[in-house]
Design a protein around this motif. Sequence first.
Motif, PDB file in Angstrom:
ATOM      1  N   ALA A  74     -15.977   0.473   3.986  1.00 22.55           N
ATOM      2  CA  ALA A  74     -16.044   1.994   4.220  1.00 22.55           C
ATOM      3  C   ALA A  74     -14.966   2.576   5.118  1.00 22.55           C
ATOM      4  O   ALA A  74     -14.549   3.602   4.764  1.00 22.55           O
ATOM      5  N   ALA A  75     -14.624   1.778   6.145  1.00 20.72           N
ATOM      6  CA  ALA A  75     -13.424   2.422   6.808  1.00 20.72           C
ATOM      7  C   ALA A  75     -12.065   2.356   5.953  1.00 20.72           C
ATOM      8  O   ALA A  75     -11.291   3.265   6.116  1.00 20.72           O
ATOM      9  N   VAL A  76     -11.871   1.442   5.235  1.00 22.35           N
ATOM     10  CA  VAL A  76     -10.606   1.251   4.528  1.00 22.35           C
ATOM     11  C   VAL A  76     -10.872   2.714   3.335  1.00 22.35           C
ATOM     12  O   VAL A  76      -9.977   3.445   2.923  1.00 22.35           O
ATOM     13  N   ALA A  77     -12.089   2.487   2.477  1.00 20.23           N
ATOM     14  CA  ALA A  77     -12.351   3.514   1.689  1.00 20.23           C
ATOM     15  C   ALA A  77     -11.879   5.154   2.097  1.00 20.23           C
ATOM     16  O   ALA A  77     -11.323   5.627   1.371  1.00 20.23           O
ATOM     17  N   GLU A  78     -12.528   5.308   3.411  1.00 19.59           N
ATOM     18  CA  GLU A  78     -12.184   6.545   3.891  1.00 19.59           C
ATOM     19  C   GLU A  78     -10.809   6.987   4.301  1.00 19.59           C
ATOM     20  O   GLU A  78     -10.355   7.978   3.985  1.00 19.59           O
ATOM     21  N   THR A  79     -10.093   5.948   4.753  1.00 18.48           N
ATOM     22  CA  THR A  79      -8.820   6.172   5.092  1.00 18.48           C
ATOM     23  C   THR A  79      -7.775   6.351   3.881  1.00 18.48           C
ATOM     24  O   THR A  79      -7.152   7.442   3.789  1.00 18.48           O
TER      25      THR A  79
ATOM     26  N   LEU B 276       8.513   7.969  -3.083  1.00 18.66           N
ATOM     27  CA  LEU B 276       7.661   7.471  -2.172  1.00 18.66           C
ATOM     28  C   LEU B 276       7.135   8.543  -1.094  1.00 18.66           C
ATOM     29  O   LEU B 276       7.993   9.257  -0.417  1.00 18.66           O
ATOM     30  N   LEU B 277       5.501   8.716  -1.078  1.00 15.14           N
ATOM     31  CA  LEU B 277       5.239   9.750   0.062  1.00 15.14           C
ATOM     32  C   LEU B 277       4.532   8.978   1.361  1.00 15.14           C
ATOM     33  O   LEU B 277       4.702   9.733   2.348  1.00 15.14           O
ATOM     34  N   GLY B 278       4.299   7.703   1.207  1.00 13.03           N
ATOM     35  CA  GLY B 278       3.959   7.145   2.274  1.00 13.03           C
ATOM     36  C   GLY B 278       3.326   5.860   1.949  1.00 13.03           C
ATOM     37  O   GLY B 278       3.383   4.916   0.864  1.00 13.03           O
ATOM     38  N   GLN B 279       3.449   4.726   3.067  1.00 15.91           N
ATOM     39  CA  GLN B 279       3.225   3.303   2.861  1.00 15.91           C
ATOM     40  C   GLN B 279       2.682   2.908   4.020  1.00 15.91           C
ATOM     41  O   GLN B 279       2.669   3.362   5.211  1.00 15.91           O
ATOM     42  N   SER B 280       2.249   1.671   3.954  1.00 18.16           N
ATOM     43  CA  SER B 280       1.540   0.905   5.247  1.00 18.16           C
ATOM     44  C   SER B 280       2.944   0.527   6.226  1.00 18.16           C
ATOM     45  O   SER B 280       3.811  -0.066   5.756  1.00 18.16           O
ATOM     46  N   VAL B 281       2.568   0.661   7.513  1.00 14.20           N
ATOM     47  CA  VAL B 281       3.570   0.304   8.264  1.00 14.20           C
ATOM     48  C   VAL B 281       3.277  -0.977   8.725  1.00 14.20           C
ATOM     49  O   VAL B 281       4.181  -1.733   9.420  1.00 14.20           O
ATOM     50  N   ASP B 282       2.293  -1.899   8.551  1.00  9.68           N
ATOM     51  CA  ASP B 282       2.049  -2.968   8.640  1.00  9.68           C
ATOM     52  C   ASP B 282       1.295  -3.852   7.563  1.00  9.68           C
ATOM     53  O   ASP B 282       1.914  -4.037   6.678  1.00  9.68           O
ATOM     54  N   ASP B 283      -0.010  -4.150   7.900  1.00  7.73           N
ATOM     55  CA  ASP B 283      -0.583  -4.835   6.728  1.00  7.73           C
ATOM     56  C   ASP B 283      -0.686  -3.996   5.335  1.00  7.73           C
ATOM     57  O   ASP B 283      -1.018  -2.956   5.422  1.00  7.73           O
ATOM     58  N   ALA B 284      -0.874  -4.580   4.325  1.00  3.19           N
ATOM     59  CA  ALA B 284      -1.206  -3.886   3.042  1.00  3.19           C
ATOM     60  C   ALA B 284      -2.712  -3.805   3.027  1.00  3.19           C
ATOM     61  O   ALA B 284      -3.464  -4.672   3.646  1.00  3.19           O
TER      62      ALA B 284
ATOM     63  N   THR C  63       1.145  -1.230  -0.009  1.00  2.00           N
ATOM     64  CA  THR C  63       0.076   0.113   0.051  1.00  2.00           C
ATOM     65  C   THR C  63       0.991   1.160   0.098  1.00  2.00           C
ATOM     66  O   THR C  63       1.784   1.241   0.875  1.00  2.00           O
ATOM     67  N   MET C  64       0.962   2.159  -1.241  1.00  2.00           N
ATOM     68  CA  MET C  64       2.019   2.894  -1.206  1.00  2.00           C
ATOM     69  C   MET C  64       1.357   4.323  -2.092  1.00  2.00           C
ATOM     70  O   MET C  64       0.349   4.266  -2.962  1.00  2.00           O
ATOM     71  N   LEU C  65       1.969   5.327  -1.547  1.00  2.00           N
ATOM     72  CA  LEU C  65       1.374   6.657  -2.265  1.00  2.00           C
ATOM     73  C   LEU C  65       2.640   7.181  -3.009  1.00  2.00           C
ATOM     74  O   LEU C  65       3.612   7.131  -2.204  1.00  2.00           O
ATOM     75  N   ILE C  66       2.651   7.314  -4.230  1.00  2.00           N
ATOM     76  CA  ILE C  66       3.986   7.560  -4.763  1.00  2.00           C
ATOM     77  C   ILE C  66       3.736   8.970  -5.658  1.00  2.00           C
ATOM     78  O   ILE C  66       2.624   9.144  -6.406  1.00  2.00           O
TER      79      ILE C  66
ATOM     80  N   CYS D 241       1.667  10.508   5.086  1.00  2.00           N
ATOM     81  CA  CYS D 241       0.924   9.544   4.125  1.00  2.00           C
ATOM     82  C   CYS D 241       0.953   8.138   4.452  1.00  2.00           C
ATOM     83  O   CYS D 241       0.851   7.424   3.798  1.00  2.00           O
ATOM     84  N   ASP D 242       1.255   7.921   5.595  1.00  2.00           N
ATOM     85  CA  ASP D 242       1.549   6.352   6.237  1.00  2.00           C
ATOM     86  C   ASP D 242       0.378   5.847   6.214  1.00  2.00           C
ATOM     87  O   ASP D 242      -0.566   6.494   6.849  1.00  2.00           O
ATOM     88  N   PHE D 243      -0.059   4.683   6.237  1.00  5.84           N
ATOM     89  CA  PHE D 243      -1.144   3.596   6.740  1.00  5.84           C
ATOM     90  C   PHE D 243      -0.880   2.685   7.567  1.00  5.84           C
ATOM     91  O   PHE D 243       0.297   2.416   7.753  1.00  5.84           O
ATOM     92  N   SER D 244      -1.921   2.387   8.243  1.00 13.77           N
ATOM     93  CA  SER D 244      -1.966   1.377   8.951  1.00 13.77           C
ATOM     94  C   SER D 244      -3.278   0.436   9.094  1.00 13.77           C
ATOM     95  O   SER D 244      -4.136   0.969   9.174  1.00 13.77           O
ATOM     96  N   PHE D 245      -3.154  -0.783   8.863  1.00 10.37           N
ATOM     97  CA  PHE D 245      -4.413  -1.729   8.822  1.00 10.37           C
ATOM     98  C   PHE D 245      -4.751  -2.814   9.616  1.00 10.37           C
ATOM     99  O   PHE D 245      -5.575  -3.206   9.717  1.00 10.37           O
ATOM    100  N   ALA D 246      -3.608  -3.014  10.535  1.00  9.76           N
ATOM    101  CA  ALA D 246      -3.715  -3.982  11.433  1.00  9.76           C
ATOM    102  C   ALA D 246      -4.610  -3.790  12.630  1.00  9.76           C
ATOM    103  O   ALA D 246      -5.389  -4.643  13.006  1.00  9.76           O
ATOM    104  N   GLY D 247      -4.783  -2.456  12.878  1.00 16.24           N
ATOM    105  CA  GLY D 247      -5.807  -2.013  14.015  1.00 16.24           C
ATOM    106  C   GLY D 247      -7.243  -2.507  13.393  1.00 16.24           C
ATOM    107  O   GLY D 247      -8.131  -2.868  14.317  1.00 16.24           O
ATOM    108  N   LEU D 248      -7.324  -2.266  12.446  1.00 15.30           N
ATOM    109  CA  LEU D 248      -8.908  -2.330  11.611  1.00 15.30           C
ATOM    110  C   LEU D 248      -9.122  -3.846  11.585  1.00 15.30           C
ATOM    111  O   LEU D 248     -10.358  -4.170  11.944  1.00 15.30           O
TER     112      LEU D 248
END
Length: 339
Positions: free
Chosen positions: A242-247, A153-161, A140-143, A207-214
């Motif tokens: 909806a949570a992924v989309a909004e994030t 690279l502007l940001g990426q997931s710190v855990d799950d993609a 999961t990356m923003l470029i 611009c980092d993401f994290s999806f493990a908590g979700l």
Amino acid sequence: MRILGIESSCDETGVAIYDDEQGLVSHVLHTQIAMHAQYGGVVPELASRDHIRRVVPLVTLACEKALCGLKDLSAVAYTAGPGLIGALLTGAMGAAALAHGLGIPCVPVHHMEGHLLAPMLEDPRPQFPFVALLISGGHTMLIKVSAPGRYELLGQSVDDAAGEAFDKTAKLLGLPYPGGPQLEELSKGGDPKAFDFPRPMIKNPGCDFSFAGLKTAVLNATLDHEKDLDKVKSDIAASFTAAVAETLCRKCERALKITSLNRLVVAGGVSANTDIRGALKDLMAKRGGEIFFARREFCTDNGAMIAYAGMQRFKAGQIGDDRVIVHPRWALTALKPLE
Ligand code: KG4
Ligand code: ZN
């Protein structure tokens, strides 16, 4: 000039032929979903063995569909990484043998560059510069893409993609592999507001993401509803989406603001999701900006994106040498510019 592209980084064998004047002239795909489904996920050794069986017949079929022979090819491109090492090696060896036999160059391609450029196969195609949101099973990356092959690279997931989050959530809901498309089906009748799942790292700067908590929040919801899970399953699926989309939307907004750009390119398996596409389209409509996707079949792994990216690298003179090299891990930002 015609180039043949071979994709074999995970559980799909894809072969395609791209012509620099006529565009994509053929693409064929064999998916291993049915084979891996009984194990609940990709079994790397089985994946490699299956790619070996598929590559040659698919190359023959791709040529037949393009009404051309191997002698009409100018180069052979293959996915050199990132991906499963055994799976990558099968495509790489096939490509190298073919190129060597025909006396033409072999072109190693970065799988994520393939995804990123897949929207270029559509009409209209995005102009440079743009921000790319890559949402696949492994990344999961923003470029920031300032010019062809110039990736920052502007940001990426710190855990799950993002795709991994879909797959794990689907598993929690008892859905078979591959989870993403199954979860999309299940979410169709569901209420996206039924569960108030977290929008992870939305307030964090950057611009980092994290999806493990979700994923943990979904786990807790399934435990709370152990007795009536079937009743609320589609609500959980819709609320999770909806949570992924909004994030994703909030992080894209931030990336566009940081770069002062208003053009977004979205690629990778998760970009096949209708609700995610819809949310990102709404965001860009509100901003008066432009958004580009690949057609759905080219969001997930395919040979067309490798043939296209291979053609760009080939034209830039960036061909491989006699060695067959694959990179299971490979940073997109390590690539040379294309111009
Ligand atoms: O890009 P891709 O085919 O392979 C990688 O490079 O990883 O992405 C696969 C990922 C998987 O996690 C899969 O569940 C997800 O994309 N995916 C989806 C959908 N189709 C594929 N996720 C959500 N909704 C979909 N319709
Ligand atoms: Zn992929």
